[in-house]
Structures are given as C-alpha cells and as structure tokens.
Design a protein around this motif. Sequence first.
Motif, PDB file in Angstrom:
ATOM      1  N   UNK A   1       0.818  -1.208   0.082  1.00 45.30           N
ATOM      2  CA  UNK A   1       0.277   0.017  -0.208  1.00 45.30           C
ATOM      3  C   UNK A   1       0.811   1.441   0.086  1.00 45.30           C
ATOM      4  N   UNK A   2       1.998   1.178   0.814  1.00 41.20           N
ATOM      5  CA  UNK A   2       2.691   2.549   1.273  1.00 41.20           C
ATOM      6  C   UNK A   2       3.885   2.614   0.160  1.00 41.20           C
ATOM      7  N   UNK A   3       4.228   1.390  -0.345  1.00 44.41           N
ATOM      8  CA  UNK A   3       4.550   0.742  -1.632  1.00 44.41           C
ATOM      9  C   UNK A   3       4.056   1.853  -2.947  1.00 44.41           C
ATOM     10  N   UNK A   4       3.296   1.278  -2.868  1.00 47.13           N
ATOM     11  CA  UNK A   4       2.897   1.473  -4.257  1.00 47.13           C
ATOM     12  C   UNK A   4       2.366   3.168  -4.599  1.00 47.13           C
ATOM     13  N   UNK A   5       1.843   3.778  -2.865  1.00 48.96           N
ATOM     14  CA  UNK A   5       1.548   4.969  -3.015  1.00 48.96           C
ATOM     15  C   UNK A   5       2.712   5.866  -3.239  1.00 48.96           C
TER      16      UNK A   5
END
Length: 332
Positions: A289-293
């Motif tokens: 989630x944080x990586x793709x965000x």
Amino acid sequence: MAGKSGRVISAQQQFSIKRSLMKWEAFLLLVFVLVNIMNVCISPYYLSVNGLFTATSSFLEKAFIVLPMAYILLLGEIDISVGATVALSACMLGITYNAGLPMGAAVVVCLLVGTACGLFNGLMLTRFTELAPMILTLGSQILYRGIAEILLTDKGTGGFTAVKWFQNLYWGKIGVVPIMFLIFVICAILFGIVMHKTTFGRWMYAIGSNARAAKYSGIRVQRIRCIVYTLTGAFSAVTAVFLASRMGSVRSNIAEGYELEAISMVVLGGVLTDGGKGNFPGVVIAIFVLGFLRYGLGLANIPSQVMMVIIGLLLIVAVMLPNLAGKIRKSL
C-alpha cells in the motif's frame, strides 16, 4: 466433540463473511485497490506487468527490514537503529570488496556485520533490562552511523557494477519477475509461518501481551528478545546488499529514514505498538500500500514534503480507526 445432550462443541471458529470484512486486512486491501486506481488515473503506463514490477522494485529493498520489525513491535519494543545498520553493513561490503575480497566474501562480511549489530542491541537489552529499547537503539543508531562515517568520511566506494551476478540481485529477472521480488515473497511466507504457526510465534505474542506473565510461565523472554533483535540486524544487512546492488556504490549517509518507514509500514499493517496484537498478512499488504502510494505520487511529480503529509495522515487514520471501531461496537 459431542456431549450427552447431542450438541457438538468445536474449537474452531466458523467462517463468517461479516467477520472477515471487518478485519483490518480487508480495509488494507480496499485501500490497496484505491491506490492502484489512483495510480492508473495518474499514469497511462502504470497498468502493465513491467510497470507494476518496476513499482515493487522501487520499495522492496527496504521492505526486508519490515519483516523482522513486525516481530519487534509484536514484542512491544522498537528498533530505530536499522537504517544505520544498513549503512554500516553496506560500507563494510564496499570496503572489503575494494580491498581485494571476492564479492561473495564481501557479501558474507556485510551480513555478518549486520547480524553483529543486531546481536549487540539484543545483548545490551537483555543484559541490562532496565534500558529502554528506544534509548538503547537510538544510541546504537548514532554509534553505527558514526562508525560508517569514520570508515568512508564523505566519500563513496563502489565498482560493484563489474560483478554481473551481484548487479542481478536487484536488476535481474526471471521472465518478467524480478529476482528480488521472488526472494521477498519467500522470506515473507517464512516470517508469516513462524509468526502464526509456530511455538516461537506464540511466545512472541505472549511476551508482547505480558512479558512478566510470559516469564513466569516458563518462556525464555530474554533469549527470544535477543534472537529477534539479531534477526533484525541480519535483515538490515540483506537490505544493504540489495541497496548496494541497485546503486553500484555506497556512502555512509545511505538508508537515512529507513527505520521510520519500516515502523510506519508495520503500524499500518495493524501490529500494535504496545505489543501482543497484529497479523502478518496485514504487514505485507501495508508494504505494498505505502510502496505503491509513494510510487504513484512520484509519477505525478508530487513533492516529497507533500508525500510525507499524505502518508502521515494515512498513518494517523490507521491508528485511530481500530479505537473508533471499538467505541462504535460498544455503543451499539
């Protein structure tokens, strides 16, 4: 198991769609879908196999730290020295390689240095139990970063691109799948199994819930703490290897802020900072989630300061939601 009344008693909880949808992991999956929808709207080139794997490569190197960091927070503790451990391990890799060691031997040195850093943290905390993990690891963070700066000053060391197999650790692929992604998946599965399916995992939950009660029930609390901190140091060194493979050179100031990113991913994944609660699948979902965000915001040329604000707000919401949900359930 059937009693005299004919009723059946089962130790297993029956599957419930409603209960599954109320889990934190379900919320994270929804956020993950929304993040990908946003990224598709931002860039027409995002939704492709190569684009998605490129996105994972942009953050997976630091995700190796998140795996043992989940264990640290499950114990109700913290380790803020991991970024400095990455830097020191990577510096030792570069120094030993350029001193004439084969790259394979230099990688072993890197892994040993990271493991030794984690072991030092673990031994200090278990021998001097009055020390707070945050204070101790803050001190070791300064220590490890300082040693790295003494070794390399403001210079860098590299030449790693000459070693093809080492470069392929980060850049290599099997078909369209990056080698680093496959290694991460294997490690994540193993960490999840240990946390949820082994006695060691149950011990960690028990220590995080009540360390004193765990001690009196026969669990070797200090030994488990030492093992977890050592494991964290070892996987910080794994991150150092992939980071060096990507960059082709290293400096003493690399991996700054990695500890905060790792902790934020674990917290978003649902592992409580006071210990004893959390599921490993949520941590893995939070990584993506944080990586793709962050990757999507980068495609839109969003300034890094704005990224920090958005991610910070997301983490605040993540911490608040379980408490709000609990109050809502009590009021109903």
